[in-house]
Design a protein around this motif. Sequence first.
Motif, short mmCIF file in Angstrom:
data_model
loop_
_atom_site.label_atom_id
_atom_site.label_comp_id
_atom_site.label_asym_id
_atom_site.label_seq_id
_atom_site.Cartn_x
_atom_site.Cartn_y
_atom_site.Cartn_z
N SER A 145 -13.61 -0.13 10.93
CA SER A 145 -13.86 -0.13 12.38
C SER A 145 -12.64 0.40 13.12
O SER A 145 -11.67 0.84 12.53
CB SER A 145 -14.18 -1.56 12.83
N ASN A 146 -12.72 0.30 14.42
CA ASN A 146 -11.60 0.74 15.25
C ASN A 146 -10.60 -0.39 15.49
O ASN A 146 -9.76 -0.29 16.37
CB ASN A 146 -12.12 1.29 16.58
N LEU A 147 -10.67 -1.45 14.71
CA LEU A 147 -9.77 -2.58 14.89
C LEU A 147 -8.36 -2.32 14.39
O LEU A 147 -7.40 -2.89 14.91
CB LEU A 147 -10.32 -3.82 14.18
N ILE A 148 -8.21 -1.46 13.39
CA ILE A 148 -6.88 -1.23 12.80
C ILE A 148 -5.87 -0.77 13.85
O ILE A 148 -4.78 -1.35 13.93
CB ILE A 148 -6.98 -0.26 11.61
N PRO A 149 -6.17 0.23 14.68
CA PRO A 149 -5.18 0.61 15.71
C PRO A 149 -4.84 -0.54 16.66
O PRO A 149 -3.68 -0.69 17.06
CB PRO A 149 -5.84 1.76 16.46
N LYS A 150 -5.82 -1.36 17.00
CA LYS A 150 -5.58 -2.50 17.88
C LYS A 150 -4.67 -3.53 17.20
O LYS A 150 -3.76 -4.08 17.83
CB LYS A 150 -6.89 -3.16 18.29
N LEU A 151 -4.91 -3.78 15.92
CA LEU A 151 -4.09 -4.74 15.18
C LEU A 151 -2.66 -4.22 15.02
O LEU A 151 -1.70 -4.99 15.13
CB LEU A 151 -4.72 -5.03 13.81
N SER A 167 12.87 0.16 4.83
CA SER A 167 12.13 0.67 3.67
C SER A 167 10.75 0.02 3.60
O SER A 167 9.75 0.68 3.30
CB SER A 167 12.91 0.47 2.37
N GLY A 168 10.66 -1.28 3.90
CA GLY A 168 9.36 -1.95 3.93
C GLY A 168 8.48 -1.42 5.02
O GLY A 168 7.28 -1.22 4.84
N GLY A 169 9.05 -1.16 6.21
CA GLY A 169 8.28 -0.60 7.31
C GLY A 169 7.71 0.77 6.99
O GLY A 169 6.55 1.06 7.29
N ILE A 205 2.95 3.97 5.27
CA ILE A 205 2.28 4.79 4.25
C ILE A 205 0.96 4.13 3.86
O ILE A 205 -0.07 4.80 3.74
CB ILE A 205 3.19 5.00 3.02
N PHE A 206 0.98 2.80 3.67
CA PHE A 206 -0.27 2.08 3.37
C PHE A 206 -1.29 2.27 4.47
O PHE A 206 -2.47 2.51 4.21
CB PHE A 206 -0.01 0.57 3.18
N VAL A 207 -0.86 2.17 5.72
CA VAL A 207 -1.78 2.33 6.86
C VAL A 207 -2.41 3.71 6.84
O VAL A 207 -3.63 3.86 6.96
CB VAL A 207 -1.05 2.08 8.20
N PHE A 208 -1.59 4.75 6.69
CA PHE A 208 -2.11 6.11 6.72
C PHE A 208 -2.98 6.44 5.52
O PHE A 208 -3.83 7.32 5.61
CB PHE A 208 -0.97 7.12 6.86
N ARG A 209 -2.81 5.72 4.44
CA ARG A 209 -3.66 5.92 3.26
C ARG A 209 -4.87 4.99 3.25
O ARG A 209 -5.66 5.04 2.32
CB ARG A 209 -2.84 5.74 1.99
N GLY A 210 -4.97 4.12 4.23
CA GLY A 210 -6.11 3.22 4.30
C GLY A 210 -6.03 2.03 3.36
O GLY A 210 -7.04 1.43 3.03
N ILE A 211 -4.83 1.67 2.93
CA ILE A 211 -4.64 0.53 2.04
C ILE A 211 -4.22 -0.65 2.91
O ILE A 211 -3.06 -1.00 3.01
CB ILE A 211 -3.58 0.84 0.95
N TYR A 212 -5.19 -1.29 3.54
CA TYR A 212 -4.91 -2.30 4.55
C TYR A 212 -4.65 -3.69 3.98
O TYR A 212 -3.94 -4.48 4.58
CB TYR A 212 -6.05 -2.37 5.56
N GLU A 213 -5.24 -3.99 2.84
CA GLU A 213 -5.15 -5.34 2.28
C GLU A 213 -3.72 -5.76 1.95
O GLU A 213 -3.43 -6.94 1.87
CB GLU A 213 -6.02 -5.48 1.02
N PRO A 219 0.81 -9.01 3.24
CA PRO A 219 1.77 -9.44 2.21
C PRO A 219 3.06 -8.63 2.23
O PRO A 219 4.14 -9.20 2.07
CB PRO A 219 1.00 -9.21 0.90
N ALA A 220 2.96 -7.33 2.45
CA ALA A 220 4.16 -6.49 2.46
C ALA A 220 5.07 -6.86 3.64
O ALA A 220 6.30 -6.89 3.48
CB ALA A 220 3.78 -5.01 2.52
N CYS A 221 4.49 -7.15 4.80
CA CYS A 221 5.30 -7.57 5.95
C CYS A 221 6.10 -8.83 5.60
O CYS A 221 7.31 -8.89 5.84
CB CYS A 221 4.40 -7.88 7.15
#
Length: 188
Positions: free
Chosen positions: A44-50, A98-100, A105-113, A117-119
């Motif tokens: 959905s369009n929620l990712i940019p909002k989150l 480095s974590g950011g 990279i995860f966001v742009f690749r669609g690896i949201y899950e 945990p990474a944060c």
Amino acid sequence: MEESSRFLSLSGLSGILIGIYALLGAFVAYQLIYTSQSFDIYSSNLIPKLIFIALTVLAISLVTVVFLTYKRAKKSGKKIWNPGSRLMLLNLAIPLISGGILIFIFVFRGIYEIISPACLIFYGLALVNAAKFTRQEIFYIGLIQVFLGILAALFPMFALLLWALGFGIIHVIYGAVMYFRYEHQTKA
């Protein structure tokens, strides 16, 4: 010697406030996710909002920490920019940056899950790394963050709750302990 190699002016009140900001951000994120018409938040369009919520919480938190720490250092007659603060910031920045980058990279690749945990994990590692140059309590907060990040990776359905616990509740508790241990006594 400790004064020159350690940064001791961190504000406990800033810990409380950034914990509150994180809890408010988690509440807004929860509302967006669970009141949304979409059953798949990742499509959905929620990712940019989150992402906007997370970046807003981060920005407000950074401003709060810098402002209150500066105010505390000035009040106690200490310099905010000293060898201890430079070492602490360097050791904090390496894992955080480095974590950011990895998270984006995860966001742009669609690896949201893995974002929550990474944060938590990278923030925890940054605290563990920076603790050598500030109060020892920071080390234990870092370990708790890493542990919560690992739990969020194992149980992704609780990732938002664990994020709120790590960035919210843990910071409020830490801030209150620091305030009453180091700041409240100096006022009396």
